[in-house]
Design an enzyme around this catalytic site. Structure first.
Site, PDB file in Angstrom:
ATOM      1  N   HIS A 184      26.913 -33.696  93.292  1.00 48.24           N
ATOM      2  CA  HIS A 184      27.190 -35.210  92.872  1.00 48.24           C
ATOM      3  C   HIS A 184      28.149 -35.364  91.766  1.00 48.24           C
ATOM      4  O   HIS A 184      27.451 -34.509  90.809  1.00 48.24           O
ATOM      5  CB  HIS A 184      26.049 -36.047  92.661  1.00 48.24           C
ATOM      6  N   GLY A 201      29.666 -44.803  69.837  1.00 51.07           N
ATOM      7  CA  GLY A 201      29.277 -43.267  69.509  1.00 51.07           C
ATOM      8  C   GLY A 201      30.732 -42.512  69.188  1.00 51.07           C
ATOM      9  O   GLY A 201      31.668 -43.032  69.148  1.00 51.07           O
ATOM     10  N   HIS A 238      28.326 -35.091  73.730  1.00 50.04           N
ATOM     11  CA  HIS A 238      27.400 -34.569  73.106  1.00 50.04           C
ATOM     12  C   HIS A 238      27.464 -33.102  73.643  1.00 50.04           C
ATOM     13  O   HIS A 238      27.685 -33.084  75.066  1.00 50.04           O
ATOM     14  CB  HIS A 238      26.255 -35.226  73.567  1.00 50.04           C
TER      15      HIS A 238
END
Lengths: 306, 306
Positions: free
Chosen positions: A83, A164, A169
């Site tokens: 996925h 952000g 990240h």
């Protein structure tokens, strides 16, 4: 009376059951105001879909704790699965269920976005009804390129995160959150084995080919029963309701001399979607929702706010 | 999961608000397992109808405490009012709502009957689905002669109470209890001012003149709107359902060239009655009840039994 909002985070882990449990428990043990309705993991997709229900503030607490746990346990640099995904927690949709509006859910997703960005230095995109531009409405568009393409995508000013930092990240990528209407998976079965008829009817009702705005549909063969089905995803049952889709499929099927032999709802369905169908066919002059005995119970069970 | 049963005691006091409150409070303060949904007093009738909801054991406790309070406060020897009555607490029907059957409610009414007879030396009759003979099914038949005729009536061996002594309680008379299906008050509005058409349609659907077994109906003029209405009492919506009544009225109206312009439910309605209508018209292959999101909430709010 407290709001009831559904929250269905998609986690990029569907194989390590202990990790899924730890992430799930992080959400439910962070607050007593959130209930876990369902948890479904797919090994091929390497992905889990959790279904929570609660009021806004409790969900905010639960989702923040859950994301923290997911970041601790999931590293997308080594994650493989069928996925598409771009984050350890890939997407967090909020859905208004009771005494909550779309706007409440948009506000909630923005609060969550701000909190996740600040606490975990995680880039966040807003989608669907919370999207800051039309280009960001669609999850698939935001996620195009997936985790692996994220660093490059973010350098494009068009794809700066809504909250952000402008870089992914390192292990948890980025997360998408937002608000959407409840989805209903609804199938209508036809008394024929001719798949082309189901295909043509699907085409007549789906948005992309000229049909109802909040309908996706395709023809499917039900081998075991020797019949075909119009398989439907309803993305907004208030604006493109069950009865209108059903009546249109029935009328289109008649054009081929084919009967509708039955229909089925897959998974959960909000009560108002079915009450609206009853109301339509019975020509009720008022919404029967407030008169439903069971709803009095819900009012008592989930009483006035904190 | 705990059973949910509705209990609708009719109290022979509708004027002294403090007395009604005291009787009501006796029920709710006897147990935490019972909720008061409604309390309606009628001064002309000098009668109050209370609506409670709870599991079987809690209702048993609540009703016993309530009857004790009613006996303490009400004296039928001085009671006057427009509504027929034979007891301080006149009738206590139990109605299955969720995870409860008619049999559960019959058993519950018998337990209550036995307890009331023993504790308060009160004669009790069982009616409707709890009746011990066909002659005792109908409340009006049991109550014929009212409080004032009770002593004489009980001397007839045909009218010996089902529980308790064969003479009335001096001040509180006798009480009737039993089980019945939920009632639905349902009106269908016709696009004509001709009352005789509503009357003829009412006649075609009501049990007494050859119609559906669990339907009572009459024609009513809606002066303000200049139309007429078929006013319906449904005594068993599972066996004589909304959609069948609606479709029959619609078809009978067509015979006069009259349209159905709308319909209305009066008061509370059990969710399954409306889901059954949706299910019928959408040709659903399975009962959608277990898939209704709000019902998951009810399961969580009223969890597994004590």
């Amino acid at each position: 009376m407290k709001s009831l909002i559904e929250c269905i985070p998609n986690i990029s882990e569907g194989r390590r059951d202990d990790v899924v449990a730890a992430i799930r428990n992080a959400a439910t043990s962070a607050t007593s105001g959130v209930l876990l309705l369902d948890s479904t993991s797919d090994r091929d997709h390497n992905r889990s879909v959790l279904t929570f229900l609660g009021d806004g503030p409790s969900l905010l607490t639960a989702m923040t704790a859950m994301v923290e746990a997911a970041i601790a346990h999931i590293d997308l640099r080594t994650h493989k699965g069928g996925h598409p995904r771009m984050g350890a927690v890939d997407v967090i949709p909020f859905v208004p269920i009771r005494r909550a509006t779309t706007k409440d859910c948009v506000d909630l997703s923005k609060k969550l976005a701000s909190q996740l960005a600040e606490k975990f230095n995680l880039p966040i995109y807003l989608y669907e009804d919370a999207a800051t531009s039309e280009a960001r409405r669609n999850l698939a568009t935001i996620r195009q390129g997936e985790f692996e393409g994220l660093a490059k995508k973010m350098q494009d000013s068009l794809w700066m995160p809504d909250y952000g930092p402008s870089e992914p990240h390192p292990s948890a990528g980025a997360t998408v959150t937002g608000a959407r209407a409840p989805l209903i998976a609804y199938n209508i079965n036809l008394g024929t084995a001719d798949l082309s008829i189901a295909d043509r009817i699907a085409k007549s009702i789906r948005h992309i080919s000229g049909g109802f705005r909040y309908v996706k549909a395709m023809g499917v063969k039900l081998e075991a029963r020797g019949i075909v089905q119009v398989s439907i995803n309803m993305t907004n049952y208030e604006k493109s309701p069950l009865h209108r889709i059903f009546d249109t499929v029935k009328s289109e099927a008649e054009r081929y001399g084919v009967p509708v032999v039955g229909s089925e709802i897959v998974g959960l369905v909000p009560q108002p979607a079915l009450l609206a169908a009853a109301s339509h066919y019975l020509r009720l002059e008022a919404d029967p929702g407030p008169q439903v005995l069971e709803n009095k119970l819900l009012d008592l069970a989930f009483p006035a706010s904190e």
